[in-house]
Design a protein around this motif. Sequence first.
Motif, PDB file in Angstrom:
ATOM      1  N   THR A  80       0.844  -1.194   0.000  1.00  0.00           N
ATOM      2  CA  THR A  80       0.000   0.000   0.000  1.00  0.00           C
ATOM      3  C   THR A  80       0.874   1.236   0.000  1.00  0.00           C
ATOM      4  O   THR A  80       1.657   1.456   0.909  1.00  0.00           O
ATOM      5  CB  THR A  80      -0.915   0.019   1.237  1.00  0.00           C
ATOM      6  OG1 THR A  80      -1.559  -1.236   1.339  1.00  0.00           O
ATOM      7  CG2 THR A  80      -1.951   1.106   1.102  1.00  0.00           C
ATOM      8  N   LYS A  81       0.725   2.028  -1.048  1.00  0.00           N
ATOM      9  CA  LYS A  81       1.464   3.288  -1.106  1.00  0.00           C
ATOM     10  C   LYS A  81       0.709   4.347  -0.322  1.00  0.00           C
ATOM     11  O   LYS A  81       1.275   4.999   0.546  1.00  0.00           O
ATOM     12  CB  LYS A  81       1.610   3.699  -2.562  1.00  0.00           C
ATOM     13  CG  LYS A  81       2.485   4.875  -2.807  1.00  0.00           C
ATOM     14  CD  LYS A  81       2.620   5.017  -4.320  1.00  0.00           C
ATOM     15  CE  LYS A  81       3.081   6.373  -4.716  1.00  0.00           C
ATOM     16  NZ  LYS A  81       2.778   6.584  -6.130  1.00  0.00           N
ATOM     17  N   GLN A  82      -0.559   4.500  -0.624  1.00  0.00           N
ATOM     18  CA  GLN A  82      -1.394   5.419   0.138  1.00  0.00           C
ATOM     19  C   GLN A  82      -2.855   5.062  -0.066  1.00  0.00           C
ATOM     20  O   GLN A  82      -3.209   4.358  -1.006  1.00  0.00           O
ATOM     21  CB  GLN A  82      -1.131   6.863  -0.268  1.00  0.00           C
ATOM     22  CG  GLN A  82      -1.424   7.142  -1.724  1.00  0.00           C
ATOM     23  CD  GLN A  82      -1.035   8.552  -2.106  1.00  0.00           C
ATOM     24  OE1 GLN A  82      -0.199   9.170  -1.478  1.00  0.00           O
ATOM     25  NE2 GLN A  82      -1.658   9.074  -3.146  1.00  0.00           N
ATOM     26  N   VAL A  83      -3.660   5.535   0.872  1.00  0.00           N
ATOM     27  CA  VAL A  83      -5.104   5.316   0.777  1.00  0.00           C
ATOM     28  C   VAL A  83      -5.779   6.681   0.762  1.00  0.00           C
ATOM     29  O   VAL A  83      -5.460   7.555   1.565  1.00  0.00           O
ATOM     30  CB  VAL A  83      -5.626   4.475   1.962  1.00  0.00           C
ATOM     31  CG1 VAL A  83      -7.140   4.347   1.883  1.00  0.00           C
ATOM     32  CG2 VAL A  83      -5.005   3.094   1.951  1.00  0.00           C
ATOM     33  N   PHE A  84      -6.660   6.845  -0.193  1.00  0.00           N
ATOM     34  CA  PHE A  84      -7.433   8.069  -0.309  1.00  0.00           C
ATOM     35  C   PHE A  84      -8.812   7.787   0.262  1.00  0.00           C
ATOM     36  O   PHE A  84      -9.531   6.930  -0.267  1.00  0.00           O
ATOM     37  CB  PHE A  84      -7.511   8.458  -1.792  1.00  0.00           C
ATOM     38  CG  PHE A  84      -8.265   9.719  -2.076  1.00  0.00           C
ATOM     39  CD1 PHE A  84      -7.735  10.942  -1.744  1.00  0.00           C
ATOM     40  CD2 PHE A  84      -9.495   9.670  -2.701  1.00  0.00           C
ATOM     41  CE1 PHE A  84      -8.423  12.107  -2.018  1.00  0.00           C
ATOM     42  CE2 PHE A  84     -10.194  10.841  -2.979  1.00  0.00           C
ATOM     43  CZ  PHE A  84      -9.653  12.064  -2.630  1.00  0.00           C
ATOM     44  N   VAL A  85      -9.172   8.445   1.356  1.00  0.00           N
ATOM     45  CA  VAL A  85     -10.511   8.243   1.936  1.00  0.00           C
ATOM     46  C   VAL A  85     -11.337   9.492   1.690  1.00  0.00           C
ATOM     47  O   VAL A  85     -10.822  10.612   1.749  1.00  0.00           O
ATOM     48  CB  VAL A  85     -10.473   7.934   3.449  1.00  0.00           C
ATOM     49  CG1 VAL A  85     -10.022   6.528   3.684  1.00  0.00           C
ATOM     50  CG2 VAL A  85      -9.625   8.912   4.198  1.00  0.00           C
ATOM     51  N   ASN A 113      -9.992   4.541  -1.643  1.00  0.00           N
ATOM     52  CA  ASN A 113      -9.304   4.108  -2.857  1.00  0.00           C
ATOM     53  C   ASN A 113      -7.878   3.756  -2.451  1.00  0.00           C
ATOM     54  O   ASN A 113      -7.142   4.602  -1.968  1.00  0.00           O
ATOM     55  CB  ASN A 113      -9.340   5.238  -3.890  1.00  0.00           C
ATOM     56  CG  ASN A 113      -8.478   4.970  -5.099  1.00  0.00           C
ATOM     57  OD1 ASN A 113      -7.849   5.881  -5.617  1.00  0.00           O
ATOM     58  ND2 ASN A 113      -8.398   3.730  -5.536  1.00  0.00           N
ATOM     59  N   ILE A 114      -7.535   2.491  -2.626  1.00  0.00           N
ATOM     60  CA  ILE A 114      -6.179   2.039  -2.272  1.00  0.00           C
ATOM     61  C   ILE A 114      -5.269   2.212  -3.471  1.00  0.00           C
ATOM     62  O   ILE A 114      -5.577   1.724  -4.554  1.00  0.00           O
ATOM     63  CB  ILE A 114      -6.183   0.566  -1.835  1.00  0.00           C
ATOM     64  CG1 ILE A 114      -7.135   0.339  -0.674  1.00  0.00           C
ATOM     65  CG2 ILE A 114      -4.782   0.128  -1.452  1.00  0.00           C
ATOM     66  CD1 ILE A 114      -7.279  -1.105  -0.315  1.00  0.00           C
ATOM     67  N   GLN A 115      -4.155   2.900  -3.257  1.00  0.00           N
ATOM     68  CA  GLN A 115      -3.173   3.045  -4.330  1.00  0.00           C
ATOM     69  C   GLN A 115      -1.939   2.218  -3.974  1.00  0.00           C
ATOM     70  O   GLN A 115      -1.199   2.563  -3.083  1.00  0.00           O
ATOM     71  CB  GLN A 115      -2.829   4.525  -4.507  1.00  0.00           C
ATOM     72  CG  GLN A 115      -4.024   5.285  -5.039  1.00  0.00           C
ATOM     73  CD  GLN A 115      -3.965   6.758  -4.782  1.00  0.00           C
ATOM     74  OE1 GLN A 115      -2.900   7.336  -4.760  1.00  0.00           O
ATOM     75  NE2 GLN A 115      -5.114   7.373  -4.588  1.00  0.00           N
ATOM     76  N   PRO A 116      -1.758   1.101  -4.676  1.00  0.00           N
ATOM     77  CA  PRO A 116      -0.666   0.194  -4.326  1.00  0.00           C
ATOM     78  C   PRO A 116       0.637   0.552  -5.045  1.00  0.00           C
ATOM     79  O   PRO A 116       0.639   1.343  -5.991  1.00  0.00           O
ATOM     80  CB  PRO A 116      -1.183  -1.159  -4.804  1.00  0.00           C
ATOM     81  CG  PRO A 116      -2.053  -0.834  -5.951  1.00  0.00           C
ATOM     82  CD  PRO A 116      -2.614   0.532  -5.732  1.00  0.00           C
ATOM     83  N   HIS A 117       1.730  -0.011  -4.548  1.00  0.00           N
ATOM     84  CA  HIS A 117       3.002   0.150  -5.269  1.00  0.00           C
ATOM     85  C   HIS A 117       2.951  -0.589  -6.593  1.00  0.00           C
ATOM     86  O   HIS A 117       3.361  -0.084  -7.628  1.00  0.00           O
ATOM     87  CB  HIS A 117       4.161  -0.404  -4.425  1.00  0.00           C
ATOM     88  CG  HIS A 117       4.464   0.418  -3.219  1.00  0.00           C
ATOM     89  ND1 HIS A 117       5.011   1.660  -3.290  1.00  0.00           N
ATOM     90  CD2 HIS A 117       4.293   0.162  -1.904  1.00  0.00           C
ATOM     91  CE1 HIS A 117       5.172   2.144  -2.081  1.00  0.00           C
ATOM     92  NE2 HIS A 117       4.731   1.252  -1.216  1.00  0.00           N
ATOM     93  N   VAL A 118       2.462  -1.832  -6.551  1.00  0.00           N
ATOM     94  CA  VAL A 118       2.347  -2.649  -7.755  1.00  0.00           C
ATOM     95  C   VAL A 118       0.928  -3.185  -7.803  1.00  0.00           C
ATOM     96  O   VAL A 118       0.412  -3.653  -6.798  1.00  0.00           O
ATOM     97  CB  VAL A 118       3.308  -3.872  -7.707  1.00  0.00           C
ATOM     98  CG1 VAL A 118       3.396  -4.512  -9.074  1.00  0.00           C
ATOM     99  CG2 VAL A 118       4.663  -3.501  -7.193  1.00  0.00           C
ATOM    100  N   GLY A 119       0.296  -3.140  -8.952  1.00  0.00           N
ATOM    101  CA  GLY A 119      -1.018  -3.744  -9.071  1.00  0.00           C
ATOM    102  C   GLY A 119      -2.094  -2.730  -9.387  1.00  0.00           C
ATOM    103  O   GLY A 119      -1.814  -1.590  -9.770  1.00  0.00           O
ATOM    104  N   LEU A 120      -3.331  -3.168  -9.238  1.00  0.00           N
ATOM    105  CA  LEU A 120      -4.468  -2.358  -9.642  1.00  0.00           C
ATOM    106  C   LEU A 120      -4.965  -1.495  -8.499  1.00  0.00           C
ATOM    107  O   LEU A 120      -4.847  -1.871  -7.339  1.00  0.00           O
ATOM    108  CB  LEU A 120      -5.608  -3.273 -10.118  1.00  0.00           C
ATOM    109  CG  LEU A 120      -5.274  -4.199 -11.278  1.00  0.00           C
ATOM    110  CD1 LEU A 120      -6.406  -5.186 -11.485  1.00  0.00           C
ATOM    111  CD2 LEU A 120      -5.023  -3.416 -12.537  1.00  0.00           C
TER     112      LEU A 120
END
Lengths: 88, 189
Positions: free
Chosen positions: B90-95, B157-164
């Motif tokens: 998980t790079k960051q989460v946008f809530v 919205n989860i923004q991952p390092h790798v993936g969708l």
Amino acid sequence: MDQLVSKFEGNIDFKGQQLAESVSNTVLIVGSVASCLIGFVTQNVKLTCYAFAIFLILDLVIVVPPWKQYRANPVRFATSNRSIEVVN
Amino acid sequence: MFSALQRFQGISSNVITAAIWISLFVALSSYAQLYLNEFRSLPAVIDHVKAVTTLKYSRGFGSRNREPKENSRIAFDLTADISDLFNWNTKQVFVYLTAEYEGQPSIPANKVTFWNKIITKKEDAVLNLQKERSSFSVWDVEDSFRQRNASLKLEWNIQPHVGLLLWGENKGSYELTFPEVKGSSSAST
């Protein structure tokens, strides 16, 4: 000039090529699995990247230069001591 | 594998293959972790919502030709723990806090965002907000909210390092009724 080129070309013999390929693959596969595990256990994806980079550098250092082990079985050419009779 | 350059090229191509496999492992293992944490059913408590509707006359607030446009702002309490959304990928989460409400027949559903936050660390993922004010002044497609009912939800919205990218929402909502315009004399541009 030709001498200089051949010095940096780093040519190795046939057995050495086989050895280099298997060493390279082993280091990469072991390195990939190890870096995945390191990252997963510590839950840190940066550690995976660093570990993989270290294994990559290790692989380059081990395989790219023509170390002695890769030149241990040089190809021996048959000596040309047979004479050819030319029949007129 | 004969010359040094050939060996370098061979390693380069194998490294790219290995990197793809590692990325795949990172992405898939993080999905597995999320599902084990039941990330689609995390609770959120939204409470003590106070909404204010005002009239605005400037284009920055959705007004056209200086026609009055209803704008809504809210203050709310929010309790939610979204630390289960964080793992090694998980790079960051946008809530963001959204309000969903009915519209005209031609525009059946509306959704507006009142508040948002970017969370980059797991330690910051426990939200306990008191009287938090909305980030945005919100207006409708129509000129008025017409005292409709809206359902407030916490989405992420989860923004991952790798993936969708992954979108979802927390369980729990708050039913809000857009209030009437607060005294037309207080309207400002």
